[in-house]
Design a protein around this motif. Structure first.
Motif, PDB file in Angstrom:
ATOM      1  N   UNK A 210      11.885  -0.775   3.743  1.00  0.00           N
ATOM      2  CA  UNK A 210      11.866  -2.009   4.739  1.00  0.00           C
ATOM      3  C   UNK A 210      10.637  -2.153   5.341  1.00  0.00           C
ATOM      4  N   UNK A 211       9.775  -1.128   5.359  1.00  0.00           N
ATOM      5  CA  UNK A 211       8.347  -1.354   5.827  1.00  0.00           C
ATOM      6  C   UNK A 211       7.174  -1.777   4.855  1.00  0.00           C
ATOM      7  N   UNK A 212       7.609  -1.618   3.451  1.00  0.00           N
ATOM      8  CA  UNK A 212       6.465  -2.133   2.831  1.00  0.00           C
ATOM      9  C   UNK A 212       7.048  -3.484   1.928  1.00  0.00           C
ATOM     10  N   UNK A 213       8.057  -4.202   2.335  1.00  0.00           N
ATOM     11  CA  UNK A 213       8.681  -5.290   1.886  1.00  0.00           C
ATOM     12  C   UNK A 213       7.777  -6.509   1.478  1.00  0.00           C
ATOM     13  N   UNK A 214       6.592  -6.598   2.672  1.00  0.00           N
ATOM     14  CA  UNK A 214       5.824  -7.750   2.565  1.00  0.00           C
ATOM     15  C   UNK A 214       5.193  -8.212   1.375  1.00  0.00           C
TER      16      UNK A 214
END
Length: 297
Positions: A210-214
């Motif tokens: 969720x913290x690297x989805x960009x």
């Protein structure tokens, strides 16, 4: 009771934070005229693919030889093909096919690439070596040539095209996910998740991804345009979606023999491909800027 109340408050704050993030992202995209144009075209194409049957002036698969190769007119805005079928109706129907192949193939490649990249990046060692060398083997071949090879082995058709395009694009997502996980694998929040007893799968899919989805979302958006382009290339070569389906690449392939006496057979499918690919690229570039922390700041 206090614990449940605290938990609900924390969840509400998280929901508000997510809403604020998406709202801010959307506002940044709207300020980018090129990205807004791309988004509008994509929404238009989605609506056409959903409600296309309601707006088609003719049946895209039925024609009359007496009406063959008619130039654009008030009765046939884009003209007719060599079998007398209305080109506008076939392009509208081809929108559904192109978006279907593009979105589904990217979804499959993204899912498998995320799994392989997560395992390689999180565990490292032999797993990383085996997974990434296999991905490098796939990347060693040009994606279109490899897709042609898979289509030759699997056969022709929409489903086969989806599988072939998915396989050749898995390494791109695997490498992106692996690189992102390597950059955060030793972060404090990952170590904290280990301390409180989370297993590896929970850490990967609940805390890290969720913290690297960009960057993954941005690449997937751009990947749809690549998938549509490769689908059209396979159709042009006669290896992708087969007649009577109205796929833009196959329309180009069947119309190239009439380029000098009926050039509109090539113009309109080519314009459809160009506009669609351009729309996803414009939106993908705007989404990349909107998700960039430096730009948001």
């Amino acid at each position: 009771m206090e614990y449940e109340t605290s938990k609900e408050v924390s969840q509400n704050e998280k929901n508000k934070s997510n809403f604020s993030f998406f709202k801010n992202t959307f506002e940044i995209i709207l300020k980018n005229k090129a990205a807004t144009l791309g988004l509008c075209i994509i929404l238009f194409l989605v609506l056409v693919s959903i409600f296309g049957k309601l707006i088609m002036p003719y049946n895209p698969y039925l024609g009359s030889l007496s009406d063959s190769l008619k130039p654009p007119s008030s009765s046939h805005w884009f003209g007719t093909d060599e079998q007398g079928r209305d080109i506008l109706s076939r392009i509208i129907d081809g929108t559904r096919i192109s978006l279907r192949v593009g979105i589904i193939s990217v979804a499959i490649a993204l899912s498998l690439g995320t799994i392989f990249g997560s395992l390689a990046g999180y565990y490292g060692g032999k797993i990383d070596l085996i997974v990434m060398r296999f991905m490098d083997m796939i990347l060693a071949f040009p994606s279109l040539l490899l897709a042609i090879a898979f289509m030759s082995a699997l056969g022709k058709g929409i489903d086969k095209a989806i599988i072939a395009i998915s396989i050749v694009t898995i390494p791109e997502y695997a490498r992106i996910v692996r690189g992102c996980i390597l950059s955060v694998r030793d972060s404090e929040y990952v170590q904290a998740a280990k301390v409180i007893g989370n297993n590896d799968l929970a850490i990967i899919f609940k805390h890290i991804l969720p913290n690297i989805m960009s960057p993954i979302i941005v690449r997937a958006t751009l990947g749809v345009s690549t998938a549509i382009l490769e689908t059209s290339a396979l159709g042009f070569l006669g290896l992708g979606v087969q007649p009577p389906y109205a796929e833009w690449g196959s329309m180009l392939g069947s119309g190239r023999g009439y380029f000098f006496n009926a050039p509109y057979l090539v113009w309109f499918p080519g314009i459809a491909i160009t506009v669609t690919v351009l729309a996803f690229n414009l939106f993908g570039d705007g989404l990349r800027d909107a998700l960039d922390p430096k730009f948001r700041k």
